[in-house]
Scaffold this motif. Structure first.
Motif, PDB file in Angstrom:
ATOM      1  N   SER A 174      43.725  33.979  36.106  1.00 61.91           N
ATOM      2  CA  SER A 174      42.500  33.798  35.310  1.00 61.91           C
ATOM      3  C   SER A 174      41.318  33.306  36.149  1.00 61.91           C
ATOM      4  O   SER A 174      40.180  33.712  35.911  1.00 61.91           O
ATOM      5  CB  SER A 174      42.750  32.854  34.135  1.00 61.91           C
ATOM      6  OG  SER A 174      43.269  31.623  34.591  1.00 61.91           O
ATOM      7  N   ALA A 175      41.567  32.477  37.145  1.00 59.60           N
ATOM      8  CA  ALA A 175      40.462  31.977  37.985  1.00 59.60           C
ATOM      9  C   ALA A 175      39.852  33.115  38.795  1.00 59.60           C
ATOM     10  O   ALA A 175      38.626  33.265  38.867  1.00 59.60           O
ATOM     11  CB  ALA A 175      40.957  30.865  38.898  1.00 59.60           C
ATOM     12  N   ALA A 176      40.706  33.933  39.404  1.00 60.16           N
ATOM     13  CA  ALA A 176      40.212  35.080  40.186  1.00 60.16           C
ATOM     14  C   ALA A 176      39.471  36.051  39.266  1.00 60.16           C
ATOM     15  O   ALA A 176      38.419  36.584  39.635  1.00 60.16           O
ATOM     16  CB  ALA A 176      41.366  35.781  40.894  1.00 60.16           C
ATOM     17  N   MET A 177      40.000  36.272  38.083  1.00 58.53           N
ATOM     18  CA  MET A 177      39.374  37.207  37.143  1.00 58.53           C
ATOM     19  C   MET A 177      38.005  36.702  36.690  1.00 58.53           C
ATOM     20  O   MET A 177      37.057  37.484  36.570  1.00 58.53           O
ATOM     21  CB  MET A 177      40.287  37.431  35.933  1.00 58.53           C
ATOM     22  CG  MET A 177      41.571  38.170  36.272  1.00 58.53           C
ATOM     23  SD  MET A 177      41.324  39.820  36.961  1.00 58.53           S
ATOM     24  CE  MET A 177      40.753  40.672  35.505  1.00 58.53           C
ATOM     25  N   ALA A 178      37.875  35.402  36.460  1.00 54.28           N
ATOM     26  CA  ALA A 178      36.583  34.832  36.049  1.00 54.28           C
ATOM     27  C   ALA A 178      35.546  35.054  37.136  1.00 54.28           C
ATOM     28  O   ALA A 178      34.393  35.416  36.847  1.00 54.28           O
ATOM     29  CB  ALA A 178      36.742  33.346  35.734  1.00 54.28           C
ATOM     30  N   GLU A 179      35.942  34.875  38.397  1.00 50.48           N
ATOM     31  CA  GLU A 179      35.009  35.105  39.513  1.00 50.48           C
ATOM     32  C   GLU A 179      34.671  36.586  39.646  1.00 50.48           C
ATOM     33  O   GLU A 179      33.524  36.948  39.868  1.00 50.48           O
ATOM     34  CB  GLU A 179      35.621  34.600  40.822  1.00 50.48           C
ATOM     35  CG  GLU A 179      35.465  33.113  41.038  1.00 50.48           C
ATOM     36  CD  GLU A 179      35.785  32.739  42.471  1.00 50.48           C
ATOM     37  OE1 GLU A 179      34.957  33.022  43.366  1.00 50.48           O
ATOM     38  OE2 GLU A 179      36.873  32.186  42.682  1.00 50.48           O
ATOM     39  N   LEU A 180      35.691  37.436  39.526  1.00 48.57           N
ATOM     40  CA  LEU A 180      35.470  38.879  39.638  1.00 48.57           C
ATOM     41  C   LEU A 180      34.492  39.378  38.579  1.00 48.57           C
ATOM     42  O   LEU A 180      33.638  40.205  38.863  1.00 48.57           O
ATOM     43  CB  LEU A 180      36.794  39.631  39.497  1.00 48.57           C
ATOM     44  CG  LEU A 180      37.563  39.891  40.776  1.00 48.57           C
ATOM     45  CD1 LEU A 180      38.971  40.381  40.460  1.00 48.57           C
ATOM     46  CD2 LEU A 180      36.839  40.874  41.674  1.00 48.57           C
ATOM     47  N   LYS A 181      34.624  38.877  37.362  1.00 51.14           N
ATOM     48  CA  LYS A 181      33.754  39.331  36.263  1.00 51.14           C
ATOM     49  C   LYS A 181      32.281  39.118  36.598  1.00 51.14           C
ATOM     50  O   LYS A 181      31.429  39.891  36.179  1.00 51.14           O
ATOM     51  CB  LYS A 181      34.118  38.618  34.961  1.00 51.14           C
ATOM     52  CG  LYS A 181      35.366  39.191  34.331  1.00 51.14           C
ATOM     53  CD  LYS A 181      35.746  38.500  33.045  1.00 51.14           C
ATOM     54  CE  LYS A 181      37.048  39.081  32.534  1.00 51.14           C
ATOM     55  NZ  LYS A 181      37.572  38.421  31.361  1.00 51.14           N
ATOM     56  N   LEU A 200      39.033  40.272  44.801  1.00 51.20           N
ATOM     57  CA  LEU A 200      37.979  39.261  44.863  1.00 51.20           C
ATOM     58  C   LEU A 200      37.495  39.071  46.303  1.00 51.20           C
ATOM     59  O   LEU A 200      36.284  38.977  46.544  1.00 51.20           O
ATOM     60  CB  LEU A 200      38.496  37.933  44.296  1.00 51.20           C
ATOM     61  CG  LEU A 200      37.517  36.775  44.270  1.00 51.20           C
ATOM     62  CD1 LEU A 200      36.268  37.121  43.447  1.00 51.20           C
ATOM     63  CD2 LEU A 200      38.182  35.525  43.703  1.00 51.20           C
ATOM     64  N   ALA A 201      38.405  39.080  47.255  1.00 55.95           N
ATOM     65  CA  ALA A 201      38.031  38.944  48.675  1.00 55.95           C
ATOM     66  C   ALA A 201      37.130  40.112  49.091  1.00 55.95           C
ATOM     67  O   ALA A 201      36.162  39.917  49.833  1.00 55.95           O
ATOM     68  CB  ALA A 201      39.285  38.880  49.551  1.00 55.95           C
ATOM     69  N   ILE A 202      37.438  41.318  48.616  1.00 57.17           N
ATOM     70  CA  ILE A 202      36.597  42.488  48.927  1.00 57.17           C
ATOM     71  C   ILE A 202      35.200  42.283  48.361  1.00 57.17           C
ATOM     72  O   ILE A 202      34.198  42.498  49.040  1.00 57.17           O
ATOM     73  CB  ILE A 202      37.231  43.780  48.363  1.00 57.17           C
ATOM     74  CG1 ILE A 202      38.491  44.147  49.149  1.00 57.17           C
ATOM     75  CG2 ILE A 202      36.222  44.930  48.384  1.00 57.17           C
ATOM     76  CD1 ILE A 202      39.342  45.239  48.516  1.00 57.17           C
ATOM     77  N   TYR A 203      35.106  41.850  47.131  1.00 55.77           N
ATOM     78  CA  TYR A 203      33.808  41.652  46.493  1.00 55.77           C
ATOM     79  C   TYR A 203      33.016  40.521  47.131  1.00 55.77           C
ATOM     80  O   TYR A 203      31.796  40.573  47.229  1.00 55.77           O
ATOM     81  CB  TYR A 203      33.969  41.388  44.987  1.00 55.77           C
ATOM     82  CG  TYR A 203      34.000  42.668  44.182  1.00 55.77           C
ATOM     83  CD1 TYR A 203      32.830  43.229  43.701  1.00 55.77           C
ATOM     84  CD2 TYR A 203      35.187  43.325  43.921  1.00 55.77           C
ATOM     85  CE1 TYR A 203      32.846  44.407  42.974  1.00 55.77           C
ATOM     86  CE2 TYR A 203      35.215  44.509  43.194  1.00 55.77           C
ATOM     87  CZ  TYR A 203      34.036  45.035  42.731  1.00 55.77           C
ATOM     88  OH  TYR A 203      34.043  46.210  42.018  1.00 55.77           O
TER      89      TYR A 203
END
Length: 158
Positions: free
Chosen positions: A52-59, A152-155
């Motif tokens: 969920s933490a990675a997804m929140a940042e990705l969004k 997330l690292a790519i973004y």
């Protein structure tokens, strides 16, 4: 030959794997209903819970990028990682029209020069492109951390 003239969700008998496989451009529906792929897809998609933490940042970071998924319908890593990746894309509400799916045979080849310039050595390969078509990064075969963590690292690199 342009993509629209190609047969989508094409099946061939692959001599290298001695089985029927998907080849070339596929739709998501074609992938998830292909018998050999479907048997693992449904339970793996349903059971996967992205971080969920990675997804929140990705969004916050996902804009108008495009993603190319190169996979093998015969490949164990593809059968695990593609359902998980689709779950991530769905939770991000990533537009389906911005995702291109290409299936390869047992030699990791597709027809009609679909893989030209992509340097595909292992599958699955998830490639993220910016809106200008430049590669931002890729996840090859399996993630270093998690799929959403690697995405997330790519973004964050851009």
């Amino acid at each position: 030959m342009n993509v629209s003239a190609q047969e989508v969700n094409k099946k061939i008998h692959d001599e290298a794997k001695n089985k029927d496989v998907l080849i070339n451009v596929c739709t998501r529906e074609g992938v998830v209903t292909f018998p050999e792929f479907k048997e693992m897809y449904d339970p793996l998609y349903t059971s996967y819970t992205p971080d969920s933490a990675a997804m929140a940042e990705l969004k916050k970071l996902v804009k108008k990028e495009k993603i190319k998924i190169v996979f093998g319908s015969w490949c164990g890593d593809s059968k695990v990682n593609v359902p998980h990746f689709f779950k991530i894309l769905d939770e991000l509400q990533f537009p389906g029209k911005s995702v291109e799916i290409i299936a390869v045979d047992g030699h990791k080849k597709a027809e009609n020069n679909l893989l030209n310039g992509l340097d595909i050595t292992r599958v699955p390969t998830f490639i993220v492109f910016d809106k200008k078509g430049n590669e931002m990064g890729r996840i090859t075969e399996g993630p270093k951390t998690t799929l959403e963590g690697d995405l997330l690292a790519i973004y964050k690199k851009k």
